[in-house]
Design a protein around this motif. Structure first.
Motif, PDB file in Angstrom:
ATOM      1  N   LEU A 153      29.501  28.747  31.508  1.00 59.11           N
ATOM      2  CA  LEU A 153      28.816  28.928  32.638  1.00 59.11           C
ATOM      3  C   LEU A 153      29.779  29.097  34.040  1.00 59.11           C
ATOM      4  CD1 LEU A 153      25.776  26.054  32.024  1.00 59.11           C
ATOM      5  CD2 LEU A 153      25.639  28.623  32.133  1.00 59.11           C
ATOM      6  N   LYS A 154      30.758  27.766  33.799  1.00 57.03           N
ATOM      7  CA  LYS A 154      31.754  28.345  35.130  1.00 57.03           C
ATOM      8  C   LYS A 154      32.356  29.578  34.931  1.00 57.03           C
ATOM      9  CE  LYS A 154      33.166  23.334  35.457  1.00 57.03           C
ATOM     10  NZ  LYS A 154      34.063  22.468  35.365  1.00 57.03           N
ATOM     11  N   GLU A 155      32.735  30.062  33.943  1.00 53.41           N
ATOM     12  CA  GLU A 155      33.163  31.463  33.813  1.00 53.41           C
ATOM     13  C   GLU A 155      32.215  32.354  34.353  1.00 53.41           C
ATOM     14  OE1 GLU A 155      36.151  34.475  32.831  1.00 53.41           O
ATOM     15  OE2 GLU A 155      36.248  32.170  33.335  1.00 53.41           O
ATOM     16  N   GLU A 156      30.985  32.211  33.884  1.00 53.63           N
ATOM     17  CA  GLU A 156      30.089  33.314  34.267  1.00 53.63           C
ATOM     18  C   GLU A 156      29.695  33.140  35.622  1.00 53.63           C
ATOM     19  OE1 GLU A 156      26.493  32.275  32.127  1.00 53.63           O
ATOM     20  OE2 GLU A 156      27.389  33.150  30.398  1.00 53.63           O
ATOM     21  N   GLY A 157      29.957  32.081  36.225  1.00 51.75           N
ATOM     22  CA  GLY A 157      29.936  31.810  37.757  1.00 51.75           C
ATOM     23  C   GLY A 157      30.969  32.317  38.488  1.00 51.75           C
ATOM     24  N   ARG A 158      32.106  32.413  37.954  1.00 54.83           N
ATOM     25  CA  ARG A 158      33.434  32.950  38.503  1.00 54.83           C
ATOM     26  C   ARG A 158      33.283  34.367  38.640  1.00 54.83           C
ATOM     27  NH1 ARG A 158      37.777  35.265  36.923  1.00 54.83           N
ATOM     28  NH2 ARG A 158      37.295  35.159  34.490  1.00 54.83           N
ATOM     29  N   ILE A 159      32.752  35.173  37.490  1.00 55.71           N
ATOM     30  CA  ILE A 159      32.622  36.536  37.330  1.00 55.71           C
ATOM     31  C   ILE A 159      31.536  37.024  38.480  1.00 55.71           C
ATOM     32  CG2 ILE A 159      31.829  38.478  35.987  1.00 55.71           C
ATOM     33  CD1 ILE A 159      32.811  36.860  33.527  1.00 55.71           C
ATOM     34  N   LEU A 160      30.453  36.222  38.579  1.00 54.83           N
ATOM     35  CA  LEU A 160      29.463  36.634  39.539  1.00 54.83           C
ATOM     36  C   LEU A 160      30.002  36.507  41.115  1.00 54.83           C
ATOM     37  CD1 LEU A 160      26.149  34.785  38.255  1.00 54.83           C
ATOM     38  CD2 LEU A 160      26.752  37.167  38.099  1.00 54.83           C
ATOM     39  N   GLU A 161      30.904  35.545  41.101  1.00 57.31           N
ATOM     40  CA  GLU A 161      31.565  35.572  42.584  1.00 57.31           C
ATOM     41  C   GLU A 161      32.353  36.588  42.994  1.00 57.31           C
ATOM     42  OE1 GLU A 161      33.410  31.764  43.020  1.00 57.31           O
ATOM     43  OE2 GLU A 161      31.600  30.553  43.103  1.00 57.31           O
ATOM     44  N   GLU A 162      33.181  37.142  41.718  1.00 56.13           N
ATOM     45  CA  GLU A 162      33.920  38.138  41.981  1.00 56.13           C
ATOM     46  C   GLU A 162      33.129  39.480  42.213  1.00 56.13           C
ATOM     47  OE1 GLU A 162      36.321  38.518  38.683  1.00 56.13           O
ATOM     48  OE2 GLU A 162      37.501  36.795  38.995  1.00 56.13           O
ATOM     49  N   GLU A 163      31.943  39.597  41.450  1.00 59.02           N
ATOM     50  CA  GLU A 163      31.225  40.609  41.772  1.00 59.02           C
ATOM     51  C   GLU A 163      30.534  40.587  43.264  1.00 59.02           C
ATOM     52  OE1 GLU A 163      28.378  40.814  38.804  1.00 59.02           O
ATOM     53  OE2 GLU A 163      29.834  41.459  37.323  1.00 59.02           O
ATOM     54  N   ASN A 164      30.297  39.513  43.935  1.00 61.64           N
ATOM     55  CA  ASN A 164      29.464  39.459  45.054  1.00 61.64           C
ATOM     56  C   ASN A 164      30.620  39.771  46.132  1.00 61.64           C
ATOM     57  OD1 ASN A 164      27.026  38.585  44.043  1.00 61.64           O
ATOM     58  ND2 ASN A 164      27.544  36.573  44.063  1.00 61.64           N
ATOM     59  N   GLY A 165      31.872  39.295  45.638  1.00 61.97           N
ATOM     60  CA  GLY A 165      32.863  39.697  46.727  1.00 61.97           C
ATOM     61  C   GLY A 165      33.096  41.225  46.783  1.00 61.97           C
ATOM     62  N   LYS A 166      33.162  41.660  45.669  1.00 64.50           N
ATOM     63  CA  LYS A 166      33.213  43.390  45.687  1.00 64.50           C
ATOM     64  C   LYS A 166      32.181  43.935  46.583  1.00 64.50           C
ATOM     65  CE  LYS A 166      36.087  43.468  41.521  1.00 64.50           C
ATOM     66  NZ  LYS A 166      35.820  43.999  40.018  1.00 64.50           N
ATOM     67  N   LEU A 167      31.038  43.530  46.110  1.00 60.90           N
ATOM     68  CA  LEU A 167      29.828  44.273  46.977  1.00 60.90           C
ATOM     69  C   LEU A 167      29.876  43.963  48.576  1.00 60.90           C
ATOM     70  CD1 LEU A 167      26.672  43.370  44.548  1.00 60.90           C
ATOM     71  CD2 LEU A 167      27.887  45.304  44.805  1.00 60.90           C
ATOM     72  N   ARG A 168      30.315  42.720  48.722  1.00 59.89           N
ATOM     73  CA  ARG A 168      30.531  42.457  50.213  1.00 59.89           C
ATOM     74  C   ARG A 168      31.640  43.264  50.808  1.00 59.89           C
ATOM     75  NH1 ARG A 168      31.968  37.731  49.493  1.00 59.89           N
ATOM     76  NH2 ARG A 168      29.745  36.676  49.134  1.00 59.89           N
ATOM     77  N   GLU A 169      32.582  43.616  50.255  1.00 58.55           N
ATOM     78  CA  GLU A 169      33.603  44.303  50.782  1.00 58.55           C
ATOM     79  C   GLU A 169      33.100  45.815  50.726  1.00 58.55           C
ATOM     80  OE1 GLU A 169      36.713  43.912  48.182  1.00 58.55           O
ATOM     81  OE2 GLU A 169      37.726  41.895  48.780  1.00 58.55           O
ATOM     82  N   LYS A 170      32.458  46.190  49.886  1.00 58.34           N
ATOM     83  CA  LYS A 170      31.794  47.556  49.920  1.00 58.34           C
ATOM     84  C   LYS A 170      30.892  47.756  51.322  1.00 58.34           C
ATOM     85  CE  LYS A 170      29.848  51.056  46.826  1.00 58.34           C
ATOM     86  NZ  LYS A 170      29.070  51.116  45.445  1.00 58.34           N
ATOM     87  N   CYS A 171      29.955  46.901  51.511  1.00 55.24           N
ATOM     88  CA  CYS A 171      28.965  46.732  52.352  1.00 55.24           C
ATOM     89  C   CYS A 171      29.865  46.711  53.856  1.00 55.24           C
ATOM     90  CB  CYS A 171      28.135  45.573  52.464  1.00 55.24           C
ATOM     91  SG  CYS A 171      26.951  45.574  51.046  1.00 55.24           S
ATOM     92  N   GLU A 172      30.750  46.001  53.933  1.00 58.51           N
ATOM     93  CA  GLU A 172      31.664  45.995  55.206  1.00 58.51           C
ATOM     94  C   GLU A 172      32.067  47.456  55.281  1.00 58.51           C
ATOM     95  OE1 GLU A 172      34.153  42.913  54.888  1.00 58.51           O
ATOM     96  OE2 GLU A 172      32.668  41.114  55.292  1.00 58.51           O
ATOM     97  N   LEU A 173      32.765  48.100  54.357  1.00 58.35           N
ATOM     98  CA  LEU A 173      33.435  49.253  54.628  1.00 58.35           C
ATOM     99  C   LEU A 173      32.298  50.376  55.056  1.00 58.35           C
ATOM    100  CD1 LEU A 173      35.668  49.303  51.753  1.00 58.35           C
ATOM    101  CD2 LEU A 173      36.172  48.933  54.043  1.00 58.35           C
ATOM    102  N   GLN A 174      30.955  50.133  54.567  1.00 56.25           N
ATOM    103  CA  GLN A 174      29.863  51.113  55.087  1.00 56.25           C
ATOM    104  C   GLN A 174      29.208  50.718  56.127  1.00 56.25           C
ATOM    105  OE1 GLN A 174      27.307  51.382  51.723  1.00 56.25           O
ATOM    106  NE2 GLN A 174      28.713  52.334  50.160  1.00 56.25           N
ATOM    107  N   SER A 175      29.524  49.695  56.903  1.00 55.31           N
ATOM    108  CA  SER A 175      28.562  49.262  57.949  1.00 55.31           C
ATOM    109  C   SER A 175      29.219  49.999  59.256  1.00 55.31           C
ATOM    110  CB  SER A 175      29.023  47.966  58.568  1.00 55.31           C
ATOM    111  OG  SER A 175      28.455  47.076  57.376  1.00 55.31           O
ATOM    112  N   PRO A 176      30.277  50.537  59.628  1.00 55.39           N
ATOM    113  CA  PRO A 176      30.752  51.373  60.662  1.00 55.39           C
ATOM    114  C   PRO A 176      30.153  52.784  60.570  1.00 55.39           C
ATOM    115  CG  PRO A 176      32.926  50.084  59.808  1.00 55.39           C
ATOM    116  CD  PRO A 176      31.607  49.894  58.925  1.00 55.39           C
ATOM    117  N   ASN A 177      30.220  53.308  59.640  1.00 55.47           N
ATOM    118  CA  ASN A 177      29.640  54.625  59.459  1.00 55.47           C
ATOM    119  C   ASN A 177      28.213  54.711  59.575  1.00 55.47           C
ATOM    120  OD1 ASN A 177      32.105  55.419  58.416  1.00 55.47           O
ATOM    121  ND2 ASN A 177      31.554  54.988  56.244  1.00 55.47           N
TER     122      ASN A 177
END
Length: 213
Positions: A153-177
């Protein structure tokens, strides 16, 4: 004249016995020869008369046929002995296995709490110790499975956090546009329309309009 059935017993008359021997010997040798020719069989025939005279027939070499017979007889004897020994060994193993199964079943019944009437205090103590050891192993295995599940479960949580971080960075890059696109879109003009609204039956409206006119 119909010949009667010959009785299978020793012929007492010596002359008749010798005549019968000669006839039947010739017929037997003839049958052996026919068998070897018709069936391609290796045939050896040995006959001794009452006086010790030897009569023989062999489709090949009688000595080789006898040697072959002796080898086969020896092999057959060894095979029979081996089979008997194997059967005896299997019987002994079956008896031993049945005793072991009976002991295991009796032990299992006692572990379940059945058949304890014949047990002494020492036997009961041994059963209790065995149950405690088994219970300790079961608990250790259960805790191990819990730990493995937690790590998973810890490993699955770590993977989900990494995916959320990638999605957050992608959203921040798209916000100025998105902000630039909103500024380029012209504002819509809001039109105000004035309307007259009369509420009431049509007859009433007609009467009022007529009086006003």
């Amino acid at each position: 004249m119909v010949r009667g059935k010959t009785q299978m017993k020793r012929i007492e008359n010596a002359t008749s016995r010798q005549v019968t021997f000669s006839k039947r010997r010739s017929g037997l040798l003839k049958k052996a020869f026919e068998l070897s020719v018709l069936c391609d069989a290796e045939v050896a025939l040995i006959v001794f008369s009452t006086k010790g005279r030897l009569y023989e027939f062999s489709s090949s070499s009688i000595n080789k046929t006898i040697e072959r017979y002796q080898r086969n007889s020896k092999d057959i004897g060894i095979s029979k002995k081996t089979v008997q020994e194997d059967m005896q060994h299997l019987k002994e193993e079956a008896v031993s296995m049945a005793k072991k199964i009976e002991l295991i079943e009796d032990s299992n019944r006692k572990l379940l709490g059945d058949g304890l009437e014949s047990c002494s205090v020492d036997n009961l103590q041994q059963i209790e110790d065995q149950l405690n050891r088994g219970l300790s192993k079961i608990r250790a295995r259960k805790h191990q499975l819990y730990r493995e599940k937690i790590e998973q479960l810890k490993e699955e949580g770590r993977i989900l956090e990494e995916e959320n971080g990638k999605l957050r960075e992608k959203c921040e890059l798209q916000s100025p546009n998105l902000s630039i696109m909103q500024q380029e879109v012209p504002q819509k003009q809001i039109l105000e329309v004035e309307t007259e609204l009369f509420i009431g039956p049509p007859e009433t409206r007609t009467t009022v309009e007529f009086m006003q006119s």
